[in-house]
Design an enzyme around this catalytic site. Structure first.
Site, PDB file in Angstrom:
ATOM      1  N   GLY A 283      27.989  12.599 -22.419  1.00 49.76           N
ATOM      2  CA  GLY A 283      28.796  12.574 -23.638  1.00 49.76           C
ATOM      3  C   GLY A 283      28.121  13.215 -24.831  1.00 49.76           C
TER       4      GLY A 283
ATOM      5  CG  LEU B 114      20.413  19.646 -23.599  1.00 52.15           C
ATOM      6  CD1 LEU B 114      19.036  19.947 -23.029  1.00 52.15           C
ATOM      7  CD2 LEU B 114      20.982  20.874 -24.285  1.00 52.15           C
TER       8      LEU B 114
ATOM      9  CE1 TYR C 161       8.251  15.500 -21.578  1.00 48.91           C
ATOM     10  CE2 TYR C 161       7.826  16.378 -23.774  1.00 48.91           C
ATOM     11  CZ  TYR C 161       8.565  15.568 -22.922  1.00 48.91           C
ATOM     12  OH  TYR C 161       9.593  14.816 -23.418  1.00 48.91           O
TER      13      TYR C 161
HETATM   14  C1  HXC Z   1       7.685   4.036 -31.815  1.00 50.09           C
HETATM   15  C2  HXC Z   1       9.619   3.174 -30.920  1.00 50.09           C
HETATM   16  C3  HXC Z   1      10.391   4.201 -31.514  1.00 50.09           C
HETATM   17  C4  HXC Z   1       9.699   5.171 -32.301  1.00 50.09           C
HETATM   18  C5  HXC Z   1      11.716   2.897 -30.414  1.00 50.09           C
HETATM   19  N1  HXC Z   1      10.492   2.401 -30.244  1.00 50.09           N
HETATM   20  N2  HXC Z   1      11.689   4.000 -31.167  1.00 50.09           N
HETATM   21  N3  HXC Z   1       8.281   3.097 -31.067  1.00 50.09           N
HETATM   22  N4  HXC Z   1       8.346   5.065 -32.412  1.00 50.09           N
HETATM   23  N5  HXC Z   1      10.324   6.174 -32.910  1.00 50.09           N
HETATM   24  C6  HXC Z   1      10.118   1.206 -29.508  1.00 50.09           C
HETATM   25  C7  HXC Z   1      10.756  -0.043 -30.102  1.00 50.09           C
HETATM   26  O1  HXC Z   1      10.024  -0.501 -31.230  1.00 50.09           O
HETATM   27  C8  HXC Z   1      10.672  -1.011 -28.924  1.00 50.09           C
HETATM   28  O2  HXC Z   1       9.375  -1.516 -28.769  1.00 50.09           O
HETATM   29  C9  HXC Z   1      10.922  -0.102 -27.741  1.00 50.09           C
HETATM   30  O3  HXC Z   1      10.634   1.239 -28.184  1.00 50.09           O
HETATM   31  C10 HXC Z   1      12.356  -0.164 -27.270  1.00 50.09           C
HETATM   32  O4  HXC Z   1      13.201   0.103 -28.373  1.00 50.09           O
HETATM   33  P1  HXC Z   1      14.721  -0.391 -28.410  1.00 50.09           P
HETATM   34  O5  HXC Z   1      15.332   0.185 -29.629  1.00 50.09           O
HETATM   35  O6  HXC Z   1      14.783  -1.864 -28.226  1.00 50.09           O
HETATM   36  O7  HXC Z   1      15.277   0.273 -27.062  1.00 50.09           O
HETATM   37  P2  HXC Z   1      16.753   0.665 -26.624  1.00 50.09           P
HETATM   38  O8  HXC Z   1      17.783   0.020 -27.520  1.00 50.09           O
HETATM   39  O9  HXC Z   1      16.818   0.429 -25.184  1.00 50.09           O
HETATM   40  O10 HXC Z   1      16.830   2.239 -26.970  1.00 50.09           O
HETATM   41  C11 HXC Z   1      16.067   3.144 -26.248  1.00 50.09           C
HETATM   42  C12 HXC Z   1      15.479   4.221 -27.153  1.00 50.09           C
HETATM   43  C13 HXC Z   1      16.567   4.918 -28.001  1.00 50.09           C
HETATM   44  C14 HXC Z   1      14.748   5.199 -26.266  1.00 50.09           C
HETATM   45  C15 HXC Z   1      14.492   3.578 -28.145  1.00 50.09           C
HETATM   46  O11 HXC Z   1      16.017   5.957 -28.808  1.00 50.09           O
HETATM   47  C16 HXC Z   1      17.643   5.528 -27.146  1.00 50.09           C
HETATM   48  O12 HXC Z   1      18.612   4.883 -26.790  1.00 50.09           O
HETATM   49  N6  HXC Z   1      17.482   6.808 -26.766  1.00 50.09           N
HETATM   50  C17 HXC Z   1      18.453   7.518 -25.882  1.00 50.09           C
HETATM   51  C18 HXC Z   1      18.593   8.937 -26.288  1.00 50.09           C
HETATM   52  C19 HXC Z   1      17.290   9.693 -26.281  1.00 50.09           C
HETATM   53  O13 HXC Z   1      16.193   9.110 -26.328  1.00 50.09           O
HETATM   54  N7  HXC Z   1      17.398  10.997 -26.257  1.00 50.09           N
HETATM   55  C20 HXC Z   1      16.259  11.883 -26.135  1.00 50.09           C
HETATM   56  C21 HXC Z   1      16.351  12.506 -24.765  1.00 50.09           C
HETATM   57  S1  HXC Z   1      14.871  13.291 -24.271  1.00 50.09           S
HETATM   58  P3  HXC Z   1       8.932  -2.998 -29.334  1.00 50.09           P
HETATM   59  O14 HXC Z   1       7.504  -3.117 -28.940  1.00 50.09           O
HETATM   60  O15 HXC Z   1       9.148  -2.944 -30.817  1.00 50.09           O
HETATM   61  O16 HXC Z   1       9.837  -3.982 -28.655  1.00 50.09           O
HETATM   62  C22 HXC Z   1      14.726  14.706 -25.190  1.00 50.09           C
HETATM   63  C23 HXC Z   1      13.581  15.592 -24.907  1.00 50.09           C
HETATM   64  C24 HXC Z   1      13.275  16.439 -26.110  1.00 50.09           C
HETATM   65  O17 HXC Z   1      15.504  14.955 -26.017  1.00 50.09           O
HETATM   66  C25 HXC Z   1      12.080  17.297 -25.868  1.00 50.09           C
HETATM   67  C26 HXC Z   1      11.444  17.807 -27.152  1.00 50.09           C
HETATM   68  C27 HXC Z   1      12.373  18.528 -28.069  1.00 50.09           C
HETATM   69  P1  NAP Z   2      20.553  13.307 -25.864  1.00 52.88           P
HETATM   70  O1  NAP Z   2      21.701  14.031 -26.506  1.00 52.88           O
HETATM   71  O2  NAP Z   2      19.834  12.287 -26.658  1.00 52.88           O
HETATM   72  O3  NAP Z   2      21.130  12.684 -24.527  1.00 52.88           O
HETATM   73  C1  NAP Z   2      20.595  11.609 -23.863  1.00 52.88           C
HETATM   74  C2  NAP Z   2      21.738  10.949 -23.130  1.00 52.88           C
HETATM   75  O4  NAP Z   2      21.236   9.945 -22.270  1.00 52.88           O
HETATM   76  C3  NAP Z   2      22.748  10.308 -24.077  1.00 52.88           C
HETATM   77  O5  NAP Z   2      24.044  10.781 -23.775  1.00 52.88           O
HETATM   78  C4  NAP Z   2      22.626   8.819 -23.761  1.00 52.88           C
HETATM   79  O6  NAP Z   2      23.925   8.208 -23.811  1.00 52.88           O
HETATM   80  C5  NAP Z   2      22.095   8.831 -22.342  1.00 52.88           C
HETATM   81  N1  NAP Z   2      21.301   7.639 -22.054  1.00 52.88           N
HETATM   82  C6  NAP Z   2      20.151   7.253 -22.669  1.00 52.88           C
HETATM   83  N2  NAP Z   2      19.718   6.083 -22.168  1.00 52.88           N
HETATM   84  C7  NAP Z   2      20.616   5.732 -21.220  1.00 52.88           C
HETATM   85  C8  NAP Z   2      20.716   4.628 -20.334  1.00 52.88           C
HETATM   86  N3  NAP Z   2      19.796   3.649 -20.345  1.00 52.88           N
HETATM   87  N4  NAP Z   2      21.761   4.576 -19.477  1.00 52.88           N
HETATM   88  C9  NAP Z   2      22.694   5.554 -19.474  1.00 52.88           C
HETATM   89  N5  NAP Z   2      22.651   6.634 -20.269  1.00 52.88           N
HETATM   90  C10 NAP Z   2      21.621   6.716 -21.135  1.00 52.88           C
HETATM   91  O7  NAP Z   2      19.450  14.329 -25.322  1.00 52.88           O
HETATM   92  P2  NAP Z   2      19.542  15.825 -24.771  1.00 52.88           P
HETATM   93  O8  NAP Z   2      18.749  16.672 -25.667  1.00 52.88           O
HETATM   94  O9  NAP Z   2      20.936  16.198 -24.453  1.00 52.88           O
HETATM   95  O10 NAP Z   2      18.709  15.658 -23.433  1.00 52.88           O
HETATM   96  C11 NAP Z   2      19.321  15.728 -22.156  1.00 52.88           C
HETATM   97  C12 NAP Z   2      18.249  15.898 -21.099  1.00 52.88           C
HETATM   98  O11 NAP Z   2      17.528  17.107 -21.351  1.00 52.88           O
HETATM   99  C13 NAP Z   2      17.217  14.782 -21.070  1.00 52.88           C
HETATM  100  O12 NAP Z   2      16.855  14.545 -19.726  1.00 52.88           O
HETATM  101  C14 NAP Z   2      16.058  15.368 -21.842  1.00 52.88           C
HETATM  102  O13 NAP Z   2      14.838  14.793 -21.506  1.00 52.88           O
HETATM  103  C15 NAP Z   2      16.138  16.813 -21.419  1.00 52.88           C
HETATM  104  N6  NAP Z   2      15.478  17.747 -22.347  1.00 52.88           N
HETATM  105  C16 NAP Z   2      16.087  18.113 -23.492  1.00 52.88           C
HETATM  106  C17 NAP Z   2      15.478  19.040 -24.305  1.00 52.88           C
HETATM  107  C18 NAP Z   2      16.145  19.555 -25.546  1.00 52.88           C
HETATM  108  O14 NAP Z   2      15.623  20.483 -26.183  1.00 52.88           O
HETATM  109  N7  NAP Z   2      17.294  19.045 -25.951  1.00 52.88           N
HETATM  110  C19 NAP Z   2      14.236  19.565 -23.969  1.00 52.88           C
HETATM  111  C20 NAP Z   2      13.623  19.143 -22.793  1.00 52.88           C
HETATM  112  C21 NAP Z   2      14.263  18.242 -21.981  1.00 52.88           C
HETATM  113  P3  NAP Z   2      24.158   6.714 -24.378  1.00 52.88           P
HETATM  114  O15 NAP Z   2      23.382   6.629 -25.664  1.00 52.88           O
HETATM  115  O16 NAP Z   2      25.641   6.649 -24.551  1.00 52.88           O
HETATM  116  O17 NAP Z   2      23.651   5.795 -23.319  1.00 52.88           O
END
Ligand code: HXC
Ligand code: NAP
Length: 295
Positions: free
Chosen positions: A30, A33, A166
């Site tokens: 949703g 990427l 990485y």
């Molecule tokens: C330090 C952090 C933190 C931060 C969260 N935590 N954010 N610690 N710095 N910025 C810690 C919290 O304090 C907590 O630890 C633990 O992580 C879990 O946090 P919650 O908020 O309770 O977890 P949750 O609700 O399950 O959410 C998971 C999440 C959140 C990862 C924290 O950001 C999320 O839902 N992310 C999904 C989307 C996402 O991450 N997208 C990126 C995809 S990868 P404590 O000890 O306090 O309990 C990507 C690759 C990019 O994009 C590559 C480079 C460009």
């Molecule tokens: P993003 O927009 O933050 O997407 C992450 C997705 O994962 C969200 O749609 C989120 O949906 C879902 N998700 C997270 N936790 C989940 C859980 N526990 N259960 C089910 N769904 C969950 O990030 P993005 O940039 O598109 O990244 C997509 C992929 O590309 C990832 O694997 C990331 O590591 C990789 N990647 C991205 C980049 C970049 O430049 N964007 C670079 C390197 C690698 P909900 O919040 O609705 O759950």
């Protein structure tokens, strides 16, 4: 000059209807990427099932993917299902729902992941656990569910795990995510061998830097600390999200059937970058604008 721009959004390298009659299950489809990848499958006739936690992301998937599936004209449909991939029961329930509505998915895109930048010495145990749980464990739980169902049904299928470069190099500031993605890449290699005899192809797909509007505040904040993003890439530009979609649709297609156990990097060679001279080392704390560690 850098690497040329790709064809416009809407272009496709594969024949129209390549995925007609195929259901593609995309975790995290949703946003960002995952949605871009789902879009290219829908354009080629697939039905799309998006699984993630948040209603607003699932709503966005329906709103953005349905017109693409309709325009493809192959009867592809779009459905969404709430799922937390950390929970194997939630994953099984999502597969049940998709199978009931769209049939057994032929393709699984393991895209969902978690990440935020944090110096390792500041990382709480739960922060580490959360990222590894979503990125590595969740990816395995989805692959496992897909694999079991395909082996029982005796039908072939294709899995694409989205990784990060990485996995090979380590990721300062992203120790949790880098370790998890290394596991994801390794998992590709194990599963491809184990499940090849059952007709299940397993590959990895690694995006380079693909900025998009759905990036989390943490990731956007990190990117904002980078200077001019295009100039910091050997390609002299960042990725266009459709480029990743095209790579995914190729990897899972009939034209890539003999490719399995491979991880394809789509990053304009950024991860290979080395410098002729050794620039001074800047600590992660300094890169993040943080003061000294105080415990
Ligand atoms: C330090 C952090 C933190 C931060 C969260 N935590 N954010 N610690 N710095 N910025 C810690 C919290 O304090 C907590 O630890 C633990 O992580 C879990 O946090 P919650 O908020 O309770 O977890 P949750 O609700 O399950 O959410 C998971 C999440 C959140 C990862 C924290 O950001 C999320 O839902 N992310 C999904 C989307 C996402 O991450 N997208 C990126 C995809 S990868 P404590 O000890 O306090 O309990 C990507 C690759 C990019 O994009 C590559 C480079 C460009
Ligand atoms: P993003 O927009 O933050 O997407 C992450 C997705 O994962 C969200 O749609 C989120 O949906 C879902 N998700 C997270 N936790 C989940 C859980 N526990 N259960 C089910 N769904 C969950 O990030 P993005 O940039 O598109 O990244 C997509 C992929 O590309 C990832 O694997 C990331 O590591 C990789 N990647 C991205 C980049 C970049 O430049 N964007 C670079 C390197 C690698 P909900 O919040 O609705 O759950």
């Amino acid at each position: 000059m850098g690497l040329p721009e790709p064809p416009e959004l809407g272009a496709a390298a594969l024949p129209a209807g390549t995925y007609a009659g195929t259901t593609v299950f995309v975790t995290g489809g949703g946003t960002g990427l995952g949605k871009a990848i789902a879009t290219e499958f829908a354009r080629l006739g697939a039905s799309i099932a998006v699984a993630s936690r948040k209603a607003e992301h699932l709503d966005a998937a329906v709103a953005d993917l349905t017109p693409v599936a309709d325009a493809a004209g192959h009867g592809g449909r779009v459905m969404v299902t709430t799922c937390d991939i950390r929970d194997p029961d939630s994953v099984a329930a999502a597969f049940d729902a998709v199978e009931a509505e769209l049939g057994l998915p032929g393709v699984l895109i393991n895209n969902a992941a978690a990440n935020f930048p944090v110096p390792a010495e500041e990382m709480s145990p739960n922060a580490w656990r959360t990222v590894v749980d979503i990125t590595l464990n969740g990816t395995f739980f989805c692959a496992r569910e897909f694999g079991r169902r395909h082996i029982l049904a005796g039908v072939p299928g294709s899995i694409v795990n989205i990784g990060a470069s990485y996995a090979w190099t380590g990721g300062p500031g992203f120790a949790h995510s880098a370790a998890a993605k290394a596991g994801v890449k390794n998992m590709v290699e194990s599963l491809a061998v184990e499940w090849g005899p059952y007709g299940i192809q397993v590959n990895g797909l690694v995006p380079g830097l693909f900025p998009h509007e759905d990036m989390t505040a943490d990731i956007k904040g990190n990117l904002a600390r980078t200077h001019e993003k295009d100039a910091c890439q050997p390609a002299m530009r960042v990725g266009r999200v459709r480029e990743l979609g095209w790579a995914a649709t190729f990897l899972a297609s009939p034209y890539a059937r003999f490719i399995s156990g491979h991880t394809l990097v789509v990053d304009g060679a950024n991860w290979q970058r080395r410098t002729l001279t050794n620039p001074p080392v800047v600590t992660v704390r300094d890169q993040m604008g943080m003061g000294p560690f105080t415990g």
